[in-house]
Write a protein that holds these residues in place. Structure first.
Motif, PDB file in Angstrom:
ATOM      1  N   THR A 276       0.836  -1.201   0.000  1.00  0.00           N
ATOM      2  CA  THR A 276       0.000   0.000   0.000  1.00  0.00           C
ATOM      3  C   THR A 276       0.866   1.245   0.000  1.00  0.00           C
ATOM      4  OG1 THR A 276      -0.126   0.172   2.421  1.00  0.00           O
ATOM      5  CG2 THR A 276      -1.746  -1.238   1.332  1.00  0.00           C
ATOM      6  N   GLU A 277       0.291   2.358  -0.433  1.00  0.00           N
ATOM      7  CA  GLU A 277       1.009   3.625  -0.415  1.00  0.00           C
ATOM      8  C   GLU A 277       0.046   4.789  -0.252  1.00  0.00           C
ATOM      9  OE1 GLU A 277       3.046   3.558  -4.184  1.00  0.00           O
ATOM     10  OE2 GLU A 277       1.308   4.361  -5.267  1.00  0.00           O
ATOM     11  N   LEU A 278       0.504   5.801   0.474  1.00  0.00           N
ATOM     12  CA  LEU A 278      -0.189   7.082   0.596  1.00  0.00           C
ATOM     13  C   LEU A 278       0.705   8.125  -0.059  1.00  0.00           C
ATOM     14  CD1 LEU A 278      -1.559   7.058   4.259  1.00  0.00           C
ATOM     15  CD2 LEU A 278      -2.932   7.487   2.216  1.00  0.00           C
ATOM     16  N   ASN A 279       0.171   8.845  -1.039  1.00  0.00           N
ATOM     17  CA  ASN A 279       0.969   9.804  -1.788  1.00  0.00           C
ATOM     18  C   ASN A 279       0.398  11.215  -1.684  1.00  0.00           C
ATOM     19  OD1 ASN A 279       2.571   7.667  -2.717  1.00  0.00           O
ATOM     20  ND2 ASN A 279       1.237   7.314  -4.472  1.00  0.00           N
ATOM     21  N   LYS A 280       1.226  12.176  -2.066  1.00  0.00           N
ATOM     22  CA  LYS A 280       0.843  13.591  -2.144  1.00  0.00           C
ATOM     23  C   LYS A 280       0.391  14.135  -0.792  1.00  0.00           C
ATOM     24  CE  LYS A 280      -0.353  13.401  -7.055  1.00  0.00           C
ATOM     25  NZ  LYS A 280      -1.379  13.696  -8.087  1.00  0.00           N
ATOM     26  N   LEU A 310      -5.868  19.731  19.207  1.00  0.00           N
ATOM     27  CA  LEU A 310      -5.366  19.070  18.001  1.00  0.00           C
ATOM     28  C   LEU A 310      -6.452  18.988  16.939  1.00  0.00           C
ATOM     29  CD1 LEU A 310      -3.276  16.162  19.585  1.00  0.00           C
ATOM     30  CD2 LEU A 310      -2.399  18.207  18.436  1.00  0.00           C
ATOM     31  N   PHE A 311      -7.686  18.768  17.359  1.00  0.00           N
ATOM     32  CA  PHE A 311      -8.823  18.733  16.442  1.00  0.00           C
ATOM     33  C   PHE A 311      -8.976  20.087  15.757  1.00  0.00           C
ATOM     34  CE2 PHE A 311     -13.270  19.067  15.279  1.00  0.00           C
ATOM     35  CZ  PHE A 311     -13.578  17.808  14.794  1.00  0.00           C
ATOM     36  N   ASP A 312      -8.879  21.152  16.546  1.00  0.00           N
ATOM     37  CA  ASP A 312      -8.999  22.503  15.983  1.00  0.00           C
ATOM     38  C   ASP A 312      -7.873  22.786  14.989  1.00  0.00           C
ATOM     39  OD1 ASP A 312     -11.241  22.938  17.503  1.00  0.00           O
ATOM     40  OD2 ASP A 312     -10.179  24.016  19.101  1.00  0.00           O
ATOM     41  N   PHE A 313      -6.672  22.361  15.325  1.00  0.00           N
ATOM     42  CA  PHE A 313      -5.544  22.575  14.410  1.00  0.00           C
ATOM     43  C   PHE A 313      -5.805  21.886  13.077  1.00  0.00           C
ATOM     44  CE2 PHE A 313      -1.799  20.802  12.408  1.00  0.00           C
ATOM     45  CZ  PHE A 313      -1.022  21.924  12.186  1.00  0.00           C
ATOM     46  N   MET A 314      -6.246  20.627  13.128  1.00  0.00           N
ATOM     47  CA  MET A 314      -6.475  19.882  11.900  1.00  0.00           C
ATOM     48  C   MET A 314      -7.574  20.516  11.071  1.00  0.00           C
ATOM     49  SD  MET A 314      -5.984  15.905  13.050  1.00  0.00           S
ATOM     50  CE  MET A 314      -6.068  15.368  11.349  1.00  0.00           C
ATOM     51  N   GLN A 315      -8.629  20.996  11.712  1.00  0.00           N
ATOM     52  CA  GLN A 315      -9.702  21.641  10.968  1.00  0.00           C
ATOM     53  C   GLN A 315      -9.205  22.910  10.274  1.00  0.00           C
ATOM     54  OE1 GLN A 315     -13.272  20.725  10.483  1.00  0.00           O
ATOM     55  NE2 GLN A 315     -12.518  22.080   8.876  1.00  0.00           N
ATOM     56  N   GLU A 316      -8.373  23.677  10.969  1.00  0.00           N
ATOM     57  CA  GLU A 316      -7.867  24.931  10.403  1.00  0.00           C
ATOM     58  C   GLU A 316      -6.888  24.708   9.254  1.00  0.00           C
ATOM     59  OE1 GLU A 316      -6.142  26.973  13.671  1.00  0.00           O
ATOM     60  OE2 GLU A 316      -8.060  27.251  14.724  1.00  0.00           O
ATOM     61  N   HIS A 317      -6.252  23.516   9.217  1.00  0.00           N
ATOM     62  CA  HIS A 317      -5.221  23.264   8.209  1.00  0.00           C
ATOM     63  C   HIS A 317      -5.597  22.147   7.238  1.00  0.00           C
ATOM     64  CE1 HIS A 317      -3.045  25.393  11.396  1.00  0.00           C
ATOM     65  NE2 HIS A 317      -2.190  25.762  10.472  1.00  0.00           N
ATOM     66  N   ASP A 319      -7.314  22.337   4.530  1.00  0.00           N
ATOM     67  CA  ASP A 319      -7.138  22.744   3.138  1.00  0.00           C
ATOM     68  C   ASP A 319      -5.696  22.517   2.681  1.00  0.00           C
ATOM     69  OD1 ASP A 319      -6.252  24.663   4.913  1.00  0.00           O
ATOM     70  OD2 ASP A 319      -6.773  26.364   3.625  1.00  0.00           O
ATOM     71  N   GLU A 320      -4.735  22.752   3.588  1.00  0.00           N
ATOM     72  CA  GLU A 320      -3.326  22.526   3.259  1.00  0.00           C
ATOM     73  C   GLU A 320      -3.049  21.039   3.039  1.00  0.00           C
ATOM     74  OE1 GLU A 320       1.115  23.329   5.211  1.00  0.00           O
ATOM     75  OE2 GLU A 320      -0.694  23.665   6.398  1.00  0.00           O
ATOM     76  N   LEU A 321      -3.672  20.185   3.862  1.00  0.00           N
ATOM     77  CA  LEU A 321      -3.451  18.742   3.759  1.00  0.00           C
ATOM     78  C   LEU A 321      -4.078  18.166   2.494  1.00  0.00           C
ATOM     79  CD1 LEU A 321      -2.474  16.064   5.000  1.00  0.00           C
ATOM     80  CD2 LEU A 321      -4.654  15.949   6.232  1.00  0.00           C
ATOM     81  N   LEU A 322      -5.260  18.677   2.102  1.00  0.00           N
ATOM     82  CA  LEU A 322      -6.010  18.090   0.996  1.00  0.00           C
ATOM     83  C   LEU A 322      -5.782  18.769  -0.343  1.00  0.00           C
ATOM     84  CD1 LEU A 322      -9.439  17.510   2.806  1.00  0.00           C
ATOM     85  CD2 LEU A 322      -7.502  15.939   2.605  1.00  0.00           C
ATOM     86  N   ALA A 323      -5.053  19.880  -0.351  1.00  0.00           N
ATOM     87  CA  ALA A 323      -4.899  20.677  -1.577  1.00  0.00           C
ATOM     88  C   ALA A 323      -4.308  19.876  -2.729  1.00  0.00           C
ATOM     89  CB  ALA A 323      -4.038  21.906  -1.288  1.00  0.00           C
ATOM     90  N   ALA A 324      -3.349  19.010  -2.444  1.00  0.00           N
ATOM     91  CA  ALA A 324      -2.675  18.248  -3.505  1.00  0.00           C
ATOM     92  C   ALA A 324      -3.433  16.982  -3.891  1.00  0.00           C
ATOM     93  CB  ALA A 324      -1.253  17.893  -3.070  1.00  0.00           C
ATOM     94  N   ALA A 351     -11.607  13.727  -5.272  1.00  0.00           N
ATOM     95  CA  ALA A 351     -12.157  14.515  -6.366  1.00  0.00           C
ATOM     96  C   ALA A 351     -12.002  16.005  -6.039  1.00  0.00           C
ATOM     97  CB  ALA A 351     -13.632  14.155  -6.565  1.00  0.00           C
ATOM     98  N   ASP A 352     -12.421  16.871  -6.965  1.00  0.00           N
ATOM     99  CA  ASP A 352     -12.395  18.316  -6.709  1.00  0.00           C
ATOM    100  C   ASP A 352     -13.489  18.655  -5.697  1.00  0.00           C
ATOM    101  OD1 ASP A 352     -10.319  18.829  -8.513  1.00  0.00           O
ATOM    102  OD2 ASP A 352     -11.715  18.835 -10.202  1.00  0.00           O
ATOM    103  N   ILE A 353     -13.094  19.088  -4.507  1.00  0.00           N
ATOM    104  CA  ILE A 353     -14.072  19.362  -3.449  1.00  0.00           C
ATOM    105  C   ILE A 353     -13.685  20.619  -2.689  1.00  0.00           C
ATOM    106  CG2 ILE A 353     -14.708  16.938  -3.102  1.00  0.00           C
ATOM    107  CD1 ILE A 353     -12.799  16.930  -0.685  1.00  0.00           C
ATOM    108  N   ASP A 354     -14.677  21.190  -2.019  1.00  0.00           N
ATOM    109  CA  ASP A 354     -14.397  22.261  -1.064  1.00  0.00           C
ATOM    110  C   ASP A 354     -13.850  21.633   0.214  1.00  0.00           C
ATOM    111  OD1 ASP A 354     -15.387  24.192  -2.821  1.00  0.00           O
ATOM    112  OD2 ASP A 354     -17.443  23.895  -2.105  1.00  0.00           O
ATOM    113  N   THR A 355     -13.162  22.442   1.009  1.00  0.00           N
ATOM    114  CA  THR A 355     -12.581  21.912   2.244  1.00  0.00           C
ATOM    115  C   THR A 355     -13.680  21.391   3.164  1.00  0.00           C
ATOM    116  OG1 THR A 355     -10.756  23.482   2.106  1.00  0.00           O
ATOM    117  CG2 THR A 355     -11.124  22.413   4.226  1.00  0.00           C
ATOM    118  N   PRO A 356     -13.642  20.102   3.526  1.00  0.00           N
ATOM    119  CA  PRO A 356     -14.689  19.546   4.386  1.00  0.00           C
ATOM    120  C   PRO A 356     -14.418  19.850   5.853  1.00  0.00           C
ATOM    121  CG  PRO A 356     -13.099  17.852   3.837  1.00  0.00           C
ATOM    122  CD  PRO A 356     -12.651  19.101   3.118  1.00  0.00           C
ATOM    123  N   THR A 357     -15.366  19.500   6.684  1.00  0.00           N
ATOM    124  CA  THR A 357     -15.162  19.586   8.126  1.00  0.00           C
ATOM    125  C   THR A 357     -14.627  18.250   8.620  1.00  0.00           C
ATOM    126  OG1 THR A 357     -17.390  18.809   8.663  1.00  0.00           O
ATOM    127  CG2 THR A 357     -17.106  21.183   8.314  1.00  0.00           C
TER     128      THR A 357
END
Length: 450
Positions: A276-280, A310-317, A319-324, A351-357
């Motif tokens: 298995t692999e996780l990329n990008k 930590l939950f708040d940090f992940m929610q705020e960031h 978009d950075e994690l999912l952008a690629a 797929a092309d999506i808006d930043t989820p919660t």
């Protein structure tokens, strides 16, 4: 000429005698730095209890503890403590197995006197010993070992572990081996033999400690594992790797499992593989997450407030994690049985999506509607018929080789072919699955997933 040689010899001897005086304070500063770094790790506390210095060496006793409430707040009395003895010989002359010259050689011991109440081993050896040598260029070479262990009831046998490695400005390498481990009880004895560990980290310590991505490979292998009297696994291997694209600053993680042979009663299989692999993955996201996590955990044990932050940090960031558009792929899922072989692969990306919660990410519906998945499956016809006949026989309460079982099995497979769900090519059955927008498609047959 003799006078010149005498002067050179005298200068060399003088240097060897004087050098330890200059090395000692630098080494002690390294010990203090090590203790400081341990204290920065969440849940850990270290302190130098005593220091004894001499001209050619020193001894430090370091008390180390770990508060397990940083992992689980419900653990009562969960503090783990150990006393380490750091015995050091100063260079430049070391006459060590790892080198003749160097700045210092330290042996770090865990004597393990408390553990002798439950384990037996050579009274002249510590429970664990690590030897560290720093050469004149700053490279560090290490060896470590655990002696052979057993217990009074002779239900536990551990052959001993040895390892060796090096730490340089460009990376870390380490290899370790364990010959055999035996655990015997009244029900299911376990025997593991031929364990080996290999670690290659192509990054300096500063990069590794940041928590981001870098090129690395960790390989664990076991020649044979016997469980009870009728289960044998041979050629077990697990390989973990990571990499970083320096241009895009996107990281990848790979995880592979392999079992060469399996025998469990009448069941047999070979070359079982899952890769298995996780990329990008955003390198900066993981660096920032580690910084926040370390800060929170250094301030207090794990609590609901820690998780909330930590939950708040992940929610705020997010978009950075999912952008690629991170990918999860199964590049190889395969195996062989007496009746044939199968192989499957899977690729998936966002797929092309808006930043989820974060709440949306935790629901299966989000992934079904926002992932694009492609799967290819192929298997030998003999294997498919054998597995299908066993399934049908269990439902009909009949032997797998009964004519009615074989007839019913063929009807089911022919029906799948007629519906376009599988194809027959030479001696194999194949299928292709596509998932997008909550819809599944096998070849040209579409169907809703929910």
């Amino acid at each position: 000429m003799k006078k010149i040689l005498a002067v050179l010899v005298f200068a060399l001897v003088a240097a060897c005698l004087v050098a330890p005086k200059f090395i000692a304070p630098k080494h002690q500063a390294k010990v203090v730095e090590l203790v400081s770094n341990i204290n920065k790790a969440p849940g850990y506390h270290a302190a130098i209890v005593t220091t004894h210095s001499a001209w050619f060496g020193s001894e430090n006793k370091v008390q180390v503890s770990f508060d397990t409430t940083h992992i689980d707040p419900t653990i009562q009395g969960g503090k783990i403590e150990a006393e380490l003895i750091v015995d050091t010989h100063f260079g430049p002359l070391l006459f060590s197995k790892q080198g003749v010259f160097g700045w210092f050689e330290s042996t770090i011991r865990l004597d393990g006197e408390k553990q002798r109440a439950i384990l037996l081993w050579d009274e002249n050896q510590p429970l664990y010993a690590l030897s560290v040598l720093s050469d004149v260029t700053g490279n560090i070479y290490l060896t470590d070992n655990i002696p052979a262990l057993s217990n009074a009831a002779n239900t536990f046998q551990f052959s001993g572990y040895t390892g060796q490695g090096d730490i340089t400005k460009t990376g870390i390498n380490y290899q370790g081996v364990l010959d055999q481990l035996d655990i015997v009880d009244g029900y299911t004895p376990v025997k593991a033999s031929g364990f080996s560990l290999s670690i290659e980290l192509d990054a300096d310590l500063a990069t590794i400690m940041k928590g981001g991505f870098y090129d690395s490979t960790t390989d664990l292998s076991l020649e044979q594992l016997d469980i009870g009297t009728d289960a044998t696994f041979s050629g077990l291997n697990m390989e973990m790797g990571s990499s970083l694209d320096k241009d895009t600053q996107l990281g990848s993680i790979g995880l592979a499992y392999l079992i060469k042979d399996v025998v469990y009663g009448d069941f047999q299989a070979s070359d079982l593989t899952l890769v298995t692999e996780l990329n990008k993955l955003s390198n900066q996201f993981f660096i920032d997450y580690k910084n926040v996590s370390d800060t929170l955990l250094n301030d207090a044990p794990v609590s609901d407030d820690t998780y909330a932050a930590l939950f708040d940090f992940m929610q705020e960031h997010l978009d950075e994690l999912l952008a690629a558009k991170p990918e999860f792929n199964i590049t190889d899922f395969s195996g062989s049985f007496p009746n044939g072989r199968f192989k499957a692969t899977l690729t998936s990306t966002l797929a092309d999506i808006d930043t989820p919660t974060m709440e949306e990410l935790s629901t299966p519906e989000f992934w079904l509607y926002n992932m694009i998945v492609n799967t290819n499956i192929e298997a030998d016809q003999a294997l498919v018929h054998s597995l299908a006949e066993q399934f049908v026989a269990s439902k009909m309460y009949a032997p797998a080789d009964a004519p009615e079982v074989k007839m019913q099995t063929q009807m089911i497979i022919d029906g799948l072919i007629q519906q376009g769900l599988i194809t027959s090519e030479e001696d194999q059955y194949k299928s292709e699955i596509h998932i997008e927008d909550g819809q599944g498609k096998i070849y040209n047959t579409e169907f809703p997933l929910m």
